[in-house]
Design a protein around this motif. Structure first.
Motif, PDB file in Angstrom:
ATOM      1  N   PHE A   1       9.661 -12.236   5.516  1.00 14.50           N
ATOM      2  CA  PHE A   1       8.688 -11.772   6.498  1.00 14.50           C
ATOM      3  C   PHE A   1       7.444 -12.659   6.511  1.00 14.50           C
ATOM      4  CE2 PHE A   1      11.111  -8.022   5.230  1.00 14.50           C
ATOM      5  CZ  PHE A   1      11.450  -7.476   6.464  1.00 14.50           C
ATOM      6  N   ASN A   2       6.805 -12.731   7.672  1.00 14.04           N
ATOM      7  CA  ASN A   2       5.527 -13.442   7.804  1.00 14.04           C
ATOM      8  C   ASN A   2       4.388 -12.620   7.241  1.00 14.04           C
ATOM      9  OD1 ASN A   2       6.458 -15.780   9.254  1.00 14.04           O
ATOM     10  ND2 ASN A   2       6.686 -14.469  11.039  1.00 14.04           N
ATOM     11  N   VAL A   3       4.432 -11.306   7.494  1.00 14.21           N
ATOM     12  CA  VAL A   3       3.366 -10.392   7.075  1.00 14.21           C
ATOM     13  C   VAL A   3       4.014  -9.102   6.568  1.00 14.21           C
ATOM     14  CG1 VAL A   3       1.364  -9.025   7.803  1.00 14.21           C
ATOM     15  CG2 VAL A   3       1.747 -11.278   8.799  1.00 14.21           C
ATOM     16  N   ILE A   4       3.519  -8.623   5.444  1.00 10.83           N
ATOM     17  CA  ILE A   4       3.914  -7.311   4.935  1.00 10.83           C
ATOM     18  C   ILE A   4       2.633  -6.534   4.676  1.00 10.83           C
ATOM     19  CG2 ILE A   4       4.996  -6.037   3.036  1.00 10.83           C
ATOM     20  CD1 ILE A   4       6.920  -8.411   2.697  1.00 10.83           C
ATOM     21  N   PHE A   5       2.551  -5.342   5.262  1.00 10.85           N
ATOM     22  CA  PHE A   5       1.384  -4.470   5.110  1.00 10.85           C
ATOM     23  C   PHE A   5       1.707  -3.381   4.099  1.00 10.85           C
ATOM     24  CE2 PHE A   5      -1.080  -0.696   6.321  1.00 10.85           C
ATOM     25  CZ  PHE A   5      -2.360  -1.226   6.293  1.00 10.85           C
ATOM     26  N   ILE A   6       0.856  -3.246   3.118  1.00 10.99           N
ATOM     27  CA  ILE A   6       1.067  -2.253   2.056  1.00 10.99           C
ATOM     28  C   ILE A   6      -0.062  -1.235   2.082  1.00 10.99           C
ATOM     29  CG2 ILE A   6       1.124  -1.903  -0.456  1.00 10.99           C
ATOM     30  CD1 ILE A   6       2.458  -4.668  -0.641  1.00 10.99           C
TER      31      ILE A   6
ATOM     32  N   ASP B   1       5.020  -1.710  -4.638  1.00 13.64           N
ATOM     33  CA  ASP B   1       5.209  -2.283  -3.301  1.00 13.64           C
ATOM     34  C   ASP B   1       4.900  -3.780  -3.286  1.00 13.64           C
ATOM     35  OD1 ASP B   1       5.993   0.168  -2.286  1.00 13.64           O
ATOM     36  OD2 ASP B   1       4.049   0.601  -1.354  1.00 13.64           O
ATOM     37  N   ILE B   2       3.855  -4.190  -3.975  1.00 14.46           N
ATOM     38  CA  ILE B   2       3.507  -5.614  -4.036  1.00 14.46           C
ATOM     39  C   ILE B   2       4.623  -6.398  -4.723  1.00 14.46           C
ATOM     40  CG2 ILE B   2       1.943  -7.298  -5.073  1.00 14.46           C
ATOM     41  CD1 ILE B   2      -0.312  -5.153  -4.587  1.00 14.46           C
ATOM     42  N   LYS B   3       5.118  -5.897  -5.843  1.00 11.99           N
ATOM     43  CA  LYS B   3       6.210  -6.580  -6.558  1.00 11.99           C
ATOM     44  C   LYS B   3       7.448  -6.687  -5.679  1.00 11.99           C
ATOM     45  CE  LYS B   3       4.620  -5.454 -11.174  1.00 11.99           C
ATOM     46  NZ  LYS B   3       4.751  -4.572 -12.332  1.00 11.99           N
ATOM     47  N   ASN B   4       7.772  -5.647  -4.938  1.00 11.62           N
ATOM     48  CA  ASN B   4       8.913  -5.694  -4.023  1.00 11.62           C
ATOM     49  C   ASN B   4       8.652  -6.644  -2.861  1.00 11.62           C
ATOM     50  OD1 ASN B   4      10.858  -3.941  -5.197  1.00 11.62           O
ATOM     51  ND2 ASN B   4       9.627  -2.191  -4.578  1.00 11.62           N
TER      52      ASN B   4
ATOM     53  N   VAL C   1      -0.835  -7.902   3.070  1.00 11.72           N
ATOM     54  CA  VAL C   1      -2.102  -7.229   3.341  1.00 11.72           C
ATOM     55  C   VAL C   1      -2.050  -5.877   2.637  1.00 11.72           C
ATOM     56  CG1 VAL C   1      -3.626  -6.327   5.125  1.00 11.72           C
ATOM     57  CG2 VAL C   1      -2.245  -8.379   5.579  1.00 11.72           C
ATOM     58  N   VAL C   2      -3.081  -5.593   1.839  1.00 10.21           N
ATOM     59  CA  VAL C   2      -3.113  -4.350   1.074  1.00 10.21           C
ATOM     60  C   VAL C   2      -4.275  -3.497   1.565  1.00 10.21           C
ATOM     61  CG1 VAL C   2      -3.204  -3.325  -1.234  1.00 10.21           C
ATOM     62  CG2 VAL C   2      -2.153  -5.571  -0.918  1.00 10.21           C
ATOM     63  N   HIS C   3      -3.963  -2.274   1.973  1.00  7.74           N
ATOM     64  CA  HIS C   3      -4.968  -1.332   2.456  1.00  7.74           C
ATOM     65  C   HIS C   3      -5.442  -0.450   1.301  1.00  7.74           C
ATOM     66  CE1 HIS C   3      -6.170   2.425   4.694  1.00  7.74           C
ATOM     67  NE2 HIS C   3      -6.846   1.494   5.333  1.00  7.74           N
ATOM     68  N   ASP C   4      -6.681  -0.031   1.368  1.00  6.51           N
ATOM     69  CA  ASP C   4      -7.248   0.885   0.381  1.00  6.51           C
ATOM     70  C   ASP C   4      -7.269   0.319  -1.032  1.00  6.51           C
ATOM     71  OD1 ASP C   4      -7.806   2.859   2.231  1.00  6.51           O
ATOM     72  OD2 ASP C   4      -5.866   3.822   1.980  1.00  6.51           O
TER      73      ASP C   4
END
Length: 70
Positions: free
Chosen positions: A22-27, A39-42, A54-57
């Motif tokens: 993927f180009n972008v993954i939002f977590i 989620d980041i490791k995956n 991109v990590v929210h919160d």
């Protein structure tokens, strides 16, 4: 489905292809550090070399911690 279920199905080739990148993954890890970490490791397995995660919160203690270097 949950992100855990998604990554499990992706790795098993049940959805998409496990060779996809993927180009972008939002977590957005349910506001739980353990989930965001998982989620980041995956996500790292499925992000393109020049892609973005991109990590929210999240609340890094400084700009140095937020820089995203590997």
């Amino acid at each position: 489905m949950t992100s855990d279920e998604f990554f499990q199905k992706l790795s098993a080739n049940d959805i998409l292809s496990n060779s996809i990148k993927f180009n972008v993954i939002f977590i957005d890890g349910l506001h739980l550090a353990q989930q965001a970490d998982r989620d980041i490791k995956n996500a790292i397995k499925y992000i393109k070399n020049d892609g973005f995660i991109v990590v929210h919160d999240c609340n890094p203690p400084s700009e140095w911690h937020a820089r995203g270097c590997h």
